[in-house]
Design a protein around this motif. Structure first.
Motif, mmCIF file in Angstrom:
data_model
loop_
_atom_site.group_PDB
_atom_site.id
_atom_site.type_symbol
_atom_site.label_atom_id
_atom_site.label_comp_id
_atom_site.label_asym_id
_atom_site.label_seq_id
_atom_site.Cartn_x
_atom_site.Cartn_y
_atom_site.Cartn_z
ATOM 1 N N ALA A 51 0.840 -1.196 0.000
ATOM 2 C CA ALA A 51 0.000 0.000 0.000
ATOM 3 C C ALA A 51 0.879 1.252 0.000
ATOM 4 O O ALA A 51 2.041 1.223 0.420
ATOM 5 C CB ALA A 51 -0.903 -0.007 1.227
ATOM 6 N N ALA A 52 0.285 2.350 -0.450
ATOM 7 C CA ALA A 52 1.031 3.616 -0.481
ATOM 8 C C ALA A 52 1.268 4.162 0.919
ATOM 9 O O ALA A 52 2.235 4.898 1.153
ATOM 10 C CB ALA A 52 0.268 4.638 -1.320
ATOM 11 N N VAL A 53 0.384 3.810 1.842
ATOM 12 C CA VAL A 53 0.552 4.187 3.248
ATOM 13 C C VAL A 53 0.274 2.949 4.101
ATOM 14 O O VAL A 53 -0.561 2.111 3.735
ATOM 15 C CB VAL A 53 -0.387 5.346 3.653
ATOM 16 C CG1 VAL A 53 0.009 6.625 2.952
ATOM 17 C CG2 VAL A 53 -1.846 5.003 3.359
ATOM 18 N N PRO A 54 0.987 2.825 5.223
ATOM 19 C CA PRO A 54 2.006 3.734 5.746
ATOM 20 C C PRO A 54 3.322 3.584 4.991
ATOM 21 O O PRO A 54 3.537 2.604 4.280
ATOM 22 C CB PRO A 54 2.152 3.298 7.198
ATOM 23 C CG PRO A 54 1.850 1.833 7.159
ATOM 24 C CD PRO A 54 0.765 1.679 6.134
ATOM 25 N N SER A 55 4.194 4.563 5.193
ATOM 26 C CA SER A 55 5.459 4.575 4.476
ATOM 27 C C SER A 55 6.528 5.247 5.329
ATOM 28 O O SER A 55 6.300 5.592 6.493
ATOM 29 C CB SER A 55 5.311 5.317 3.148
ATOM 30 O OG SER A 55 5.182 6.712 3.374
ATOM 31 N N LEU A 56 7.676 5.474 4.722
ATOM 32 C CA LEU A 56 8.768 6.176 5.391
ATOM 33 C C LEU A 56 8.336 7.566 5.846
ATOM 34 O O LEU A 56 8.795 8.060 6.875
ATOM 35 C CB LEU A 56 9.961 6.289 4.444
ATOM 36 C CG LEU A 56 11.235 6.895 5.022
ATOM 37 C CD1 LEU A 56 11.960 5.886 5.897
ATOM 38 C CD2 LEU A 56 12.166 7.358 3.896
ATOM 39 N N VAL A 57 7.434 8.169 5.093
ATOM 40 C CA VAL A 57 6.934 9.496 5.454
ATOM 41 C C VAL A 57 6.205 9.439 6.795
ATOM 42 O O VAL A 57 6.364 10.322 7.647
ATOM 43 C CB VAL A 57 6.011 10.043 4.349
ATOM 44 C CG1 VAL A 57 5.404 11.379 4.763
ATOM 45 C CG2 VAL A 57 6.777 10.182 3.033
ATOM 46 N N ASP A 58 5.416 8.398 7.006
ATOM 47 C CA ASP A 58 4.701 8.241 8.274
ATOM 48 C C ASP A 58 5.677 7.961 9.421
ATOM 49 O O ASP A 58 5.485 8.458 10.535
ATOM 50 C CB ASP A 58 3.688 7.103 8.158
ATOM 51 C CG ASP A 58 2.659 7.366 7.083
ATOM 52 O OD1 ASP A 58 1.751 8.181 7.315
ATOM 53 O OD2 ASP A 58 2.783 6.777 5.990
ATOM 54 N N LEU A 59 6.719 7.186 9.140
ATOM 55 C CA LEU A 59 7.719 6.928 10.170
ATOM 56 C C LEU A 59 8.412 8.218 10.593
ATOM 57 O O LEU A 59 8.657 8.453 11.775
ATOM 58 C CB LEU A 59 8.752 5.925 9.652
ATOM 59 C CG LEU A 59 9.758 5.416 10.675
ATOM 60 C CD1 LEU A 59 9.080 4.511 11.697
ATOM 61 C CD2 LEU A 59 10.898 4.677 10.000
ATOM 62 N N ALA A 96 9.374 3.123 1.071
ATOM 63 C CA ALA A 96 9.468 4.536 0.698
ATOM 64 C C ALA A 96 8.659 4.785 -0.571
ATOM 65 O O ALA A 96 8.565 3.916 -1.437
ATOM 66 C CB ALA A 96 10.923 4.933 0.470
ATOM 67 N N PRO A 97 8.054 5.972 -0.703
ATOM 68 C CA PRO A 97 7.357 6.306 -1.941
ATOM 69 C C PRO A 97 8.304 6.265 -3.127
ATOM 70 O O PRO A 97 9.523 6.424 -2.985
ATOM 71 C CB PRO A 97 6.851 7.739 -1.691
ATOM 72 C CG PRO A 97 6.863 7.907 -0.207
ATOM 73 C CD PRO A 97 7.992 7.063 0.291
ATOM 74 N N ALA A 98 7.739 6.054 -4.302
ATOM 75 C CA ALA A 98 8.570 5.977 -5.501
ATOM 76 C C ALA A 98 9.269 7.305 -5.785
ATOM 77 O O ALA A 98 10.376 7.332 -6.313
ATOM 78 C CB ALA A 98 7.729 5.549 -6.703
ATOM 79 N N GLY A 99 8.631 8.391 -5.434
ATOM 80 C CA GLY A 99 9.240 9.696 -5.657
ATOM 81 C C GLY A 99 10.313 9.985 -4.622
ATOM 82 O O GLY A 99 10.072 9.929 -3.420
ATOM 83 N N GLY A 100 11.506 10.285 -5.064
ATOM 84 C CA GLY A 100 12.603 10.497 -4.135
ATOM 85 C C GLY A 100 12.482 11.744 -3.284
ATOM 86 O O GLY A 100 13.079 11.824 -2.210
ATOM 87 N N ALA A 105 13.084 14.363 2.028
ATOM 88 C CA ALA A 105 12.534 15.233 3.072
ATOM 89 C C ALA A 105 12.373 14.493 4.395
ATOM 90 O O ALA A 105 12.486 15.090 5.472
ATOM 91 C CB ALA A 105 11.190 15.801 2.621
ATOM 92 N N ALA A 106 12.123 13.183 4.334
ATOM 93 C CA ALA A 106 11.873 12.410 5.550
ATOM 94 C C ALA A 106 13.152 12.027 6.281
ATOM 95 O O ALA A 106 13.157 11.903 7.515
ATOM 96 C CB ALA A 106 11.084 11.146 5.197
ATOM 97 N N LEU A 107 14.243 11.838 5.548
ATOM 98 C CA LEU A 107 15.467 11.327 6.162
ATOM 99 C C LEU A 107 15.982 12.191 7.317
ATOM 100 O O LEU A 107 16.378 11.647 8.364
ATOM 101 C CB LEU A 107 16.547 11.155 5.099
ATOM 102 C CG LEU A 107 16.410 9.915 4.219
ATOM 103 C CD1 LEU A 107 17.444 9.933 3.093
ATOM 104 C CD2 LEU A 107 16.565 8.648 5.054
ATOM 105 N N PRO A 108 16.012 13.518 7.211
ATOM 106 C CA PRO A 108 16.505 14.304 8.351
ATOM 107 C C PRO A 108 15.684 14.116 9.615
ATOM 108 O O PRO A 108 16.228 14.170 10.728
ATOM 109 C CB PRO A 108 16.416 15.751 7.839
ATOM 110 C CG PRO A 108 16.487 15.629 6.345
ATOM 111 C CD PRO A 108 15.754 14.367 6.024
#
Length: 273
Positions: A51-59, A96-100, A105-108
């Protein structure tokens, strides 16, 4: 538990495949999670129909909103982990989403809190860091890692690119540097180890023991297809050459990663678990 970062410097030798393969064959007494933090974007969602969510962005959002350092991989109020299945093994993943752009933005958010977030007490985190370049946003992840596993083919062009980054890798203060030879190389591991050790000592004034060379991984299209979601794993998926290669690697990686028990080498007739 430790943090194992998987990266590469040239070509596409299979960092995502290797991160998943290592997690799927990890020792039975640890709980692995694959953390997909490739700045170019993730592959696991599309390869395995996640699924598109949850993802690295949610983490990252969980890490940003935490008032205390805790295991953000097991948050129940804001889950970020999905699972995929390799044969009879369920592997937790943070895709992680396909878009880098979203990953960058999430890594920091994940690295600013320091090591306790990315190396929780009850998890072995295998971080897929994608291609390593100067100035890449994954350098902070590598600095926090207990072991940085650099995939490289034993070819003149790829080894030249690796030598250019060795100084920066050593200066980053990583726990241990392990060069894992991917399939398709032309030089034996002993020759690669000799060349890299000489470069570290003679050009960088470093310790020859700072770099370990393992592999090479076997050529195994079927095993790679299983890990990439292109082929269903059969009952004997662990006997595929590539999966056996990852299993054997744990006997070398285990002693380098804090909290892992010593892993006995796997013989040609043994299959773990």
């Amino acid at each position: 538990m430790p943090l194992l970062a998987v990266t590469y410097v040239k070509g596409r030798p299979g960092a995502t495949t290797s991160a998943l393969g290592l997690a799927a064959t990890a020792p039975s007494d640890v709980t692995p999670v694959v953390l997909e933090c490739d700045p170019a974007g993730g592959d696991l969602m599309r390869r395995h129909g996640l699924a598109a969510v949850p993802s690295l962005v949610d983490l990252a959002a969980i890490a940003r909103g935490s008032t205390a350092v805790r295991d953000i991989f097991t948050s129940t109020s804001q889950p970020a982990v999905q699972t995929l299945t390799v044969g009879d093994t369920v592997v937790p993943v943070v895709a992680a989403p396909a878009g880098g752009a979203q990953t960058r933005a999430a890594l920091p958010e994940l690295t600013n809190a320091g090591r306790p977030v990315l190396a929780p007490a009850d998890r072995l985190v295998v971080a897929d860091c994608g291609r390593l370049t100067p100035g890449s946003p994954v350098w902070p992840v590598l600095r926090l890692a207990d072991v940085v596993l650099v995939l490289v083919r034993a070819r003149a062009d790829e080894l030249a690119h690796l030598r250019e980054l060795l100084c920066e890798l050593l200066d980053a203060g990583t726990g241990r540097l392990v060069m894992l030879l991917a399939h398709g190389g032309v030089y034996p591991a002993a020759d690669v180890a000799e060349v890299l050790s000489a470069h570290v000592v003679e050009e960088l004034a470093g310790d020859a023991r700072a770099v370990t060379v393992l592999g090479p991984l076997p050529t195994d299209r079927r095993g790679a297809a299983v890990l990439d979601g292109e082929l269903l794993a059969g009952r004997r998926w662990r006997r595929l050459p590539l999966l056996r290669g990852y299993t054997r690697l744990w006997s070398d990686l285990g002693p380098l990663l804090p909290g892992l028990r010593a892993v006995q080498p796997v013989t040609s007739s043994e299959v773990p678990r």
